[in-house]
Motif scaffolding. Sequence first.
Motif, mmCIF file in Angstrom:
data_model
loop_
_atom_site.group_PDB
_atom_site.id
_atom_site.type_symbol
_atom_site.label_atom_id
_atom_site.label_comp_id
_atom_site.label_asym_id
_atom_site.label_seq_id
_atom_site.Cartn_x
_atom_site.Cartn_y
_atom_site.Cartn_z
ATOM 1 N N LEU A 157 0.833 -1.211 0.000
ATOM 2 C CA LEU A 157 0.000 0.000 0.000
ATOM 3 C C LEU A 157 0.864 1.256 0.000
ATOM 4 N N LEU A 160 2.356 1.734 -3.453
ATOM 5 C CA LEU A 160 1.344 2.271 -4.370
ATOM 6 C C LEU A 160 1.107 3.756 -4.103
ATOM 7 N N TYR A 161 1.032 4.102 -2.830
ATOM 8 C CA TYR A 161 0.746 5.491 -2.479
ATOM 9 C C TYR A 161 1.864 6.419 -2.980
ATOM 10 N N TRP A 164 2.822 5.457 -7.209
ATOM 11 C CA TRP A 164 1.744 5.649 -8.186
ATOM 12 C C TRP A 164 0.940 6.912 -7.864
ATOM 13 N N TYR A 165 0.391 6.961 -6.633
ATOM 14 C CA TYR A 165 -0.552 8.024 -6.307
ATOM 15 C C TYR A 165 0.123 9.385 -6.233
ATOM 16 N N GLN A 168 3.386 9.395 -9.389
ATOM 17 C CA GLN A 168 2.903 9.024 -10.741
ATOM 18 C C GLN A 168 4.025 8.451 -11.608
ATOM 19 N N GLY A 172 -0.774 2.006 -11.338
ATOM 20 C CA GLY A 172 -1.400 1.536 -10.108
ATOM 21 C C GLY A 172 -1.686 0.046 -10.153
ATOM 22 N N SER A 173 -2.591 -0.375 -9.298
ATOM 23 C CA SER A 173 -2.849 -1.808 -9.167
ATOM 24 C C SER A 173 -3.753 -2.316 -10.297
ATOM 25 N N GLY A 174 -3.758 -3.629 -10.441
ATOM 26 C CA GLY A 174 -4.676 -4.266 -11.385
ATOM 27 C C GLY A 174 -4.110 -4.376 -12.793
ATOM 28 N N VAL A 269 -3.166 -7.114 -2.594
ATOM 29 C CA VAL A 269 -2.897 -5.666 -2.499
ATOM 30 C C VAL A 269 -2.821 -5.037 -3.886
#
Lengths: 323, 616
Positions: A157, A160-161, A164-165, A168, A172-174, A269
């Motif tokens: 997490l 990702l934060y 990605w968040y 940038q 992100g996920s998926g 996650v």
Amino acid sequence: MGRYLIRRTLFLILVLFIVSVITFVVFVKLPAQDPAIRAAGRSPTPELIATIRAKFGLDRPLYVQFGRFARGIVPWPGVFLDEQVYFSYTNHVAVKEEIYSRVPVTATLALGAAVLWLAIGIPIGIVSAIKPRSIFDRGGMVFALIGVSAPVFWLGLLALYVFWYKLQWLPGSGIPPEENMIQAVMAGRFILPWFVLALSFAAFYSRMVRGNLIETMSEDYIRTARAKGISENRVIFKHGLRAALTPVVTMLGLDIGILLGGAVITETVFNLPGLGQYAVRSLLNSDFPAIMGVTIFAAFFICVANLFVDVAYAFLDPRVRYS
Amino acid sequence: MLALVGVLALVAAACGGDDEGGATGSTATGASGAQEITPGGTFKAALLSDVTAGFDPQKEYYAVAWAFYRCCLARTLLSYDPNDPDSTHLVPDLAAADPEISSDGLTWVFTIKDGVTFGPPYEDVEITAQDFIRAFEREGTPEVAAGYYFYYLDTASQGGIVGFSDFYNGKADSIEGLVAVDDKTLEVHLNRPAGDLGYRLAMPATAPIPEGASENHVDDYGRFLVSSGPYMFEGSEQITDETPAPGYQPGKSITLVRNPSWDASTDSIRKAYVDEIDVAIGGTAEDNQNKIDAGELDIEYDGIPPAEAIRRYTTDPELQDQIFVNSSDGVRFLWMNLAVPPFDDLAVRRAINYAIDRDGMRRLRGGETVGDIATHMIIPSLENDALGDYDPFPSPNHAGDIEAAKAEMANSKYDTDGDGVCDDPVCDNVLFVTDEASPYAEQAALVQDNLEPLGITLDIKAFERSTMYNKYFNPKEHVPFGGGAGWFKDYADAYSFVYPLFYGPNILDAGNTNYPMLGADPDQLRKYGYTQEFGVTEVPSIDDQAEECFALVDPGERTTCFAELDRILTEEIAAYVPFLFDNDVDTVSTRVQNYVYSGFDSLMALDQVALANGGA
């Protein structure tokens, strides 16, 4: 070697059989929910439950029920995870279809992470070993402590934060449905999961390499090699590291085998549709055919990985011979 | 703030309601403000979990799946217009007009719209009366394990379709009460009048199925689903007996694209502004919320946003038009088993109703945003809010009134000295079964604190949710006190509360949802071991009142009847402690326009949503 491989293959089937027995017994004795009642929906009549019980084969003696599943453990095309029996109670999809569609995701995650943790862990371990108690060694210890202590879900997490968040820098996920695995890899969707998964393993491997190498470097044959005037680099990398890596290969085989059965937390996650995610969903839904299928598949990978490790020993360690 | 976002939702709905002219040239208020709607774009949603039965319309008994059917995939004879402020109002969908109902209420005749065809690969097949009968027969086939066949049974206590029970029990090859008079005329015959039949015929399981589509898919029709709505699973044209539509990947993703067979002129409900709806399945609520913040995701369609996000979106003026709070037409409650001491005593149950800190229970769930305090069991919308400010167990700020509770307890047979404190051993270590997840465990601790002054101590056992429900569902488990339950309407009639929750004849060996054993007869109490273990031979019942309400056809009389039943249930039986009328909370991306809430499934209407600048 051929006889050895046949013996090990038979042993693999025995292991899968034992795993399936244990899984079956756990499910039968500790059912989170009667699958027939669950499938029957709200306000089921006894007749409806009986109909579904018969449909799932749950009305038959336990040994018959187990026999249906046991047949599916034979690793042979058309038999392995037979679609008639290994068919999800909840989403009504063949377990084999689900597993095969998810293996590429899990394999990409596990193998990519393995390359990373070896690439990170082994050099750190070597430097720590050849310069013990130096700043490099201390730094390696700190890295190992952080890597082993940080929970994967938190690290995931956080990564990702930040990456990605906030920054940038990375996706992100998926994995969008329109992307295949190659496109997903090229789009960088595995970079964060690889690093997060690799970090804890790299930390562990660096400590293992360090310990093994320090021990190996104090062996008599190393002293002999040095006495013969061989360069220090050659002593370390040709004579020391080769022996020190043997236990690492053992661990690597097991770790990859386990991860191929599903990197549960990382997949959850990062929302990667792999085997781990499937295993969690199946457990939460008490979806026995899926649980059985994914357990057997994971056990299969672990056994095969073990087999590869044992065979690799013969090449890595001259003292090992198979007959 | 609740009022503010509620108003925003209403504005969005009202503006959407003005838009009767088609998919262009209308205005809407949504996350991206009031502006022209431009059709097009790909709407991106996420689900934390997949639907529950592989998208099979007969099996799915889950609001999220129902939302997809209503908006996009499965049109029914009657349906709901999300733009209609009255969420209980049915409108003709595949029916050309409202049904003609015989004077005795026993025959409903539907005329089916002309020129409506199925989606690929049945794009040349026009929808006929027989296609509806096929769906009912699938719902009534035990091997299908359908989700709510019971709503159509014709039994002594329920008005249903004549012959449905016989068909279900294998005594008939067809359902006698369903007659295709011709291709466009369907007659539905009932065994007794049923005022809520229209709602039952608006449920997704009754959507038509073309001949040949489902026969070889008893278990897995979901992936082979033939659409009748404005969207279909991507790749539906590839469907064969062996090849499912690739647009639904169970556990991974759902991709809906436009159904080329759908003709907007035959559909006054659905706007279908967006070209495509992509749904990712899995992940975490925190990650999904970050994606919504970043504009990579438009909505998380199940679950509610993390508490931090709710706080941020409700307090930041720049985000306030991106949060929507609507009643999800559900109630959360504690329940007490009438057949297990000390709950066999009305005074104890009433004392507990006084003692519980309802506001505290709500605060532990997230505060005012998550819903209104509940003071009765049936949700207000199903009673036309007839009970209004009714509160039979009042307390300051709904925080519990321990003095009033003690006064009630003093009347109990378990308080022999009348001091308002239970002095019987049955009040010690009362088993309280709840969910192990947050906030249920914290709520259990609050309940424990609230009841201690009454001399009741709890033995709190928290389980994984499905295990907890396993115990609730089985009357032989003798669970005395439960804290993890909630109930949401199936359709806009109180029958969908009263029959499953409170009606004695619906007490079942398995899957029983009448947790307090309300209305259990002496045989049932013996059968499930209550008489033997606790000496209980009778419990209160509301069956007579319920049957009176079931038989009413006039909507006004029906809601009045159910409201009175609710009053009796809450006040005179007091087997439940309702504490929250639940809200659905959505945060959406800045791209989202025309957020309209669908009262049927208590979720945002995907057939009404649009994207700013057509998603460009």
